[in-house]
Design a protein around this motif. Structure first.
Motif, mmCIF file in Angstrom:
data_model
loop_
_atom_site.group_PDB
_atom_site.id
_atom_site.type_symbol
_atom_site.label_atom_id
_atom_site.label_comp_id
_atom_site.label_asym_id
_atom_site.label_seq_id
_atom_site.Cartn_x
_atom_site.Cartn_y
_atom_site.Cartn_z
ATOM 1 N N THR A 168 0.734 -1.319 0.019
ATOM 2 C CA THR A 168 -0.079 -0.134 -0.008
ATOM 3 C C THR A 168 0.851 1.260 -0.046
ATOM 4 O OG1 THR A 168 -0.094 -0.235 2.245
ATOM 5 C CG2 THR A 168 -1.766 -1.013 1.160
ATOM 6 N N LEU A 169 2.225 1.034 0.023
ATOM 7 C CA LEU A 169 2.954 2.354 0.042
ATOM 8 C C LEU A 169 2.860 2.924 -1.193
ATOM 9 C CD1 LEU A 169 6.370 1.403 1.678
ATOM 10 C CD2 LEU A 169 4.744 2.969 2.671
ATOM 11 N N ALA A 170 3.232 4.215 -1.337
ATOM 12 C CA ALA A 170 3.214 5.023 -2.701
ATOM 13 C C ALA A 170 4.186 4.478 -3.629
ATOM 14 C CB ALA A 170 3.414 6.434 -2.576
ATOM 15 N N PRO A 171 3.911 4.379 -4.996
ATOM 16 C CA PRO A 171 4.825 3.532 -5.692
ATOM 17 C C PRO A 171 6.513 4.135 -5.863
ATOM 18 C CG PRO A 171 2.624 3.894 -6.924
ATOM 19 C CD PRO A 171 2.756 4.556 -5.716
ATOM 20 N N GLU A 172 6.483 5.548 -5.544
ATOM 21 C CA GLU A 172 7.866 6.022 -5.419
ATOM 22 C C GLU A 172 8.395 5.582 -4.237
ATOM 23 O OE1 GLU A 172 4.858 7.625 -5.604
ATOM 24 O OE2 GLU A 172 4.583 8.123 -7.770
ATOM 25 N N GLN A 173 7.846 5.546 -3.107
ATOM 26 C CA GLN A 173 8.433 5.066 -1.938
ATOM 27 C C GLN A 173 8.839 3.580 -2.050
ATOM 28 O OE1 GLN A 173 5.358 6.553 1.051
ATOM 29 N NE2 GLN A 173 7.325 6.461 2.192
ATOM 30 N N LEU A 174 7.960 2.675 -2.751
ATOM 31 C CA LEU A 174 8.303 1.252 -2.885
ATOM 32 C C LEU A 174 9.503 1.263 -3.579
ATOM 33 C CD1 LEU A 174 4.899 -0.488 -3.430
ATOM 34 C CD2 LEU A 174 6.509 -1.134 -1.718
ATOM 35 N N ALA A 175 9.582 2.039 -4.809
ATOM 36 C CA ALA A 175 10.787 1.905 -5.870
ATOM 37 C C ALA A 175 11.855 2.183 -4.942
ATOM 38 C CB ALA A 175 10.509 2.690 -6.924
ATOM 39 N N GLN A 176 11.914 3.427 -4.360
ATOM 40 C CA GLN A 176 13.231 3.570 -3.414
ATOM 41 C C GLN A 176 13.685 2.551 -2.504
ATOM 42 O OE1 GLN A 176 12.387 7.367 -1.376
ATOM 43 N NE2 GLN A 176 14.570 7.616 -0.643
ATOM 44 N N ARG A 191 -5.142 -5.590 -4.684
ATOM 45 C CA ARG A 191 -5.273 -4.395 -5.872
ATOM 46 C C ARG A 191 -3.971 -3.513 -5.934
ATOM 47 N NH1 ARG A 191 -11.243 -1.765 -3.988
ATOM 48 N NH2 ARG A 191 -12.498 -3.844 -4.445
ATOM 49 N N THR A 192 -3.151 -3.856 -5.091
ATOM 50 C CA THR A 192 -1.997 -2.929 -5.192
ATOM 51 C C THR A 192 -0.844 -3.595 -6.236
ATOM 52 O OG1 THR A 192 -0.424 -4.238 -3.393
ATOM 53 C CG2 THR A 192 -2.233 -2.196 -2.548
ATOM 54 N N PHE A 193 -0.995 -4.569 -6.736
ATOM 55 C CA PHE A 193 -0.101 -5.493 -7.486
ATOM 56 C C PHE A 193 0.372 -4.768 -8.615
ATOM 57 C CE2 PHE A 193 0.934 -8.074 -11.467
ATOM 58 C CZ PHE A 193 1.756 -9.292 -10.425
ATOM 59 N N GLY A 194 -0.495 -4.007 -9.441
ATOM 60 C CA GLY A 194 0.170 -3.170 -10.477
ATOM 61 C C GLY A 194 1.115 -2.239 -10.071
ATOM 62 N N ASP A 227 5.284 -12.196 -14.759
ATOM 63 C CA ASP A 227 4.634 -13.342 -15.552
ATOM 64 C C ASP A 227 3.067 -13.424 -15.158
ATOM 65 O OD1 ASP A 227 6.692 -13.728 -17.189
ATOM 66 O OD2 ASP A 227 7.198 -15.790 -16.182
ATOM 67 N N VAL A 228 2.846 -12.770 -13.984
ATOM 68 C CA VAL A 228 1.414 -13.012 -13.393
ATOM 69 C C VAL A 228 0.445 -11.937 -13.837
ATOM 70 C CG1 VAL A 228 0.276 -12.643 -11.027
ATOM 71 C CG2 VAL A 228 2.538 -13.689 -10.989
ATOM 72 N N ASP A 229 -0.773 -12.690 -14.158
ATOM 73 C CA ASP A 229 -1.898 -11.814 -14.574
ATOM 74 C C ASP A 229 -2.364 -10.881 -13.398
ATOM 75 O OD1 ASP A 229 -4.314 -10.738 -15.505
ATOM 76 O OD2 ASP A 229 -5.134 -12.313 -16.185
ATOM 77 N N PRO A 230 -2.521 -9.713 -13.407
ATOM 78 C CA PRO A 230 -3.038 -8.832 -12.309
ATOM 79 C C PRO A 230 -4.255 -9.232 -11.788
ATOM 80 C CG PRO A 230 -1.802 -7.378 -13.701
ATOM 81 C CD PRO A 230 -2.040 -8.765 -14.327
#
Length: 512
Positions: A168-176, A191-194, A227-230
């Protein structure tokens, strides 16, 4: 925990039931579930509870069950306080329901998937109840560690850093965070998979990321994350970024796995088992035995080493030491890790000299040989009576199979004349019955008839027997091959202490 807690109230238990497989529930948790008066668990409005399903084999069937139904999961809510407010009210109401049972003296077990304090709902009840009631938390196997096991990939090793992240973290935080760690576990997918996938791609770790769903259950699913379908991802799934060090090692070693017969020359380790069972075994010898592929030795000594289907035992007669040594060296030359076993210490009338003598022949000059010491029979017998070996002593064998009796007799006389304590090995056998009497008579030429003699038989074994007699009273009928004799010097004392124990010791000081 508050001092105001009443002794008449029930006890609260927060127990982790693991990731899904009921066999991964700890023994303690299973016992508590079966013994509880009340079993509580969380679920969504559909009423199905994964935690209860895991715990079902351990339920009695007559217990009170408290179903704690979330008022909201991922959908919107019209609660004035929003999502957080709705859950706060829910936990307060749930805590009040459980408090009624606790106040009535009933023990309450709250089931938590995975571990109670690892992103678990139990902790919100703990915060509201633990200061009021006796409380204990029992840890459980987390989905993160279960996923690592299912993948067959270590999470971290050596100095690597593991980071646990909520999806659930923001994508920018996750990437960092993903870019700045060695390995990671990302929970709460669904729902956060993408967003997690995008963050992994941005961090440059997508090719190392793995997907795990309903780990340890019949519906477990393990895939490469990319390879996973969201649309197929449930909430109970996670992403695992395994140890990069382990990954590189496994890749490097995967093509190098060969059998022991293919690795060239092995080695021979000659080990001493001590006088009896495992308590007398040194850790160094135990390690050598556990890593050996082949065990070689006199049959009764090999029988003292627990059987292991991975290992081969090669027993032989006690009179073929040179042949046994050559056999062990041949095995090692073919790549085997060979342990040659001796009782006591291998360097005391045992296999170390036999192996080294053969190993020095040109045929086996390249085979590595190590000698690992063991506790000797003389030391073991001495410890049972005190410290008869506390001063200078010598060690002799009465066996005339490998040396003539004339040599034995001269050495006995020399040791007695030098006033040494004498440890006598191999005093008698079924075919040798006269040497003990002859040795006694030789010693009496130099020693007082009152000299203490310790007879130690099968020390550490089921037939252990310790006897102390005067030298003049030494009876050959009391001695067999499993007996060791300790003959005192002129200074060795036999003393009866105030507690009734009789001790034998040789003082460290010698008269000037």
């Amino acid at each position: 925990m508050s001092e105001e807690i009443s002794v008449d109230v029930g006890r609260l238990w927060g127990v982790g039931v693991g990731p899904g497989d009921p066999e991964l529930v700890t023994v303690k948790t299973a016992r508590l579930i079966g013994a509880a008066d009340v079993v509580a668990y969380h679920c969504a409005r559909h009423g199905r509870s994964t935690a209860r399903r895991i715990a079902e084999p351990y339920l009695r069937g007559d217990q009170i069950e408290e179903q704690l139904v979330y008022p909201v999961t991922v959908e919107a809510t019209d609660h004035p306080g929003g999502y957080r407010g709705a859950l706060d009210d829910f936990y307060a109401e749930a805590a009040a329901r459980l408090a009624q049972h606790l106040d009535a003296g009933r023990d309450v077990v709250v089931l938590a998937e995975g571990d109670p304090f690892f992103y678990g709902s139990y902790m919100h009840l703990h915060e509201r109840l633990a200061h009021r009631y006796p409380t204990e938390v029992v840890p459980g196997v987390t989905s993160m560690t279960a996923a690592s096991a299912a993948l067959g990939r270590p999470l971290v090793e050596r100095d690597e850093v593991l980071t646990v992240l909520p999806g659930t973290l923001a994508p920018e935080q996750l990437a960092q965070r993903l870019a700045g760690t060695d390995s990671a576990a990302v929970l709460k997918l669904g729902r956060t998979f993408g967003a997690v996938r995008a963050a992994a791609e941005q961090a440059g770790v997508l090719d190392r990321l793995h997907y795990a769903e309903r780990v340890s259950t019949d519906s477990q699913r393990i895939e490469v994350f990319a390879d996973v379908d969201p649309d197929t991802v449930p909430y109970f799934s996670l992403a695992v970024l395994p140890s990069p060090l382990a990954a590189s090692t496994m890749k490097r070693e995967s093509s190098a796995v060969v059998s022991s017969a293919q690795v060239g020359v092995g080695e021979v380790v000659v080990v001493g088992l001590g006088p009896a069972g495992r308590p007398w075994l040194t850790p160094e010898v135990q390690e050598a035995l556990s890593t050996a592929s082949d065990l070689v030795g006199y049959g009764p000594y090999l029988d003292r080493v627990p059987a292991n289907a991975r290992q081969r035992k090669h027993p032989s007669d006690n009179r073929v030491e040179a042949e046994r040594a050559a056999f062990a060296l041949d095995l090692a030359r073919g790549g085997a890790r060979v342990a040659v076993v001796s009782s006591g210490d291998p360097g005391v009338f045992a296999m170390a000299s036999a192996v080294l003598e053969v190993a020095c022949e040109p045929k086996w000059k390249d085979v590595p040989v190590r000698i690992l010491p063991g506790l000797t029979a003389a030391q073991a017998v001495a410890s049972r009576v005190g410290a008869p070996l506390g001063h200078d002593y010598c060690v002799l064998s009465l066996s005339d199979r490998l040396k003539p009796w004339e040599v034995i007799a001269s050495r006995l006389s020399a040791a007695a004349a030098a006033d040494l304590v004498i440890a006598i090995y191999n005093p008698a056998s079924r075919s040798r019955t006269w040497q003990v009497g002859a040795a006694r008579d030789l010693l009496l030429d130099h020693r007082s008839p009152d000299t203490p003699v310790v007879l130690g038989r099968d020390v550490g074994g089921t037939g252990e027997r310790i006897t102390v007699v005067r030298l003049a009273d030494l009876d050959p009928e009391q001695v067999d091959m499993r007996t060791l004799l300790l003959v005192g010097s002129s200074q060795t004392r036999l003393v009866e202490r105030a507690d009734g124990d009789r001790v034998v010791f040789t003082p460290r000081n010698y008269p000037g």
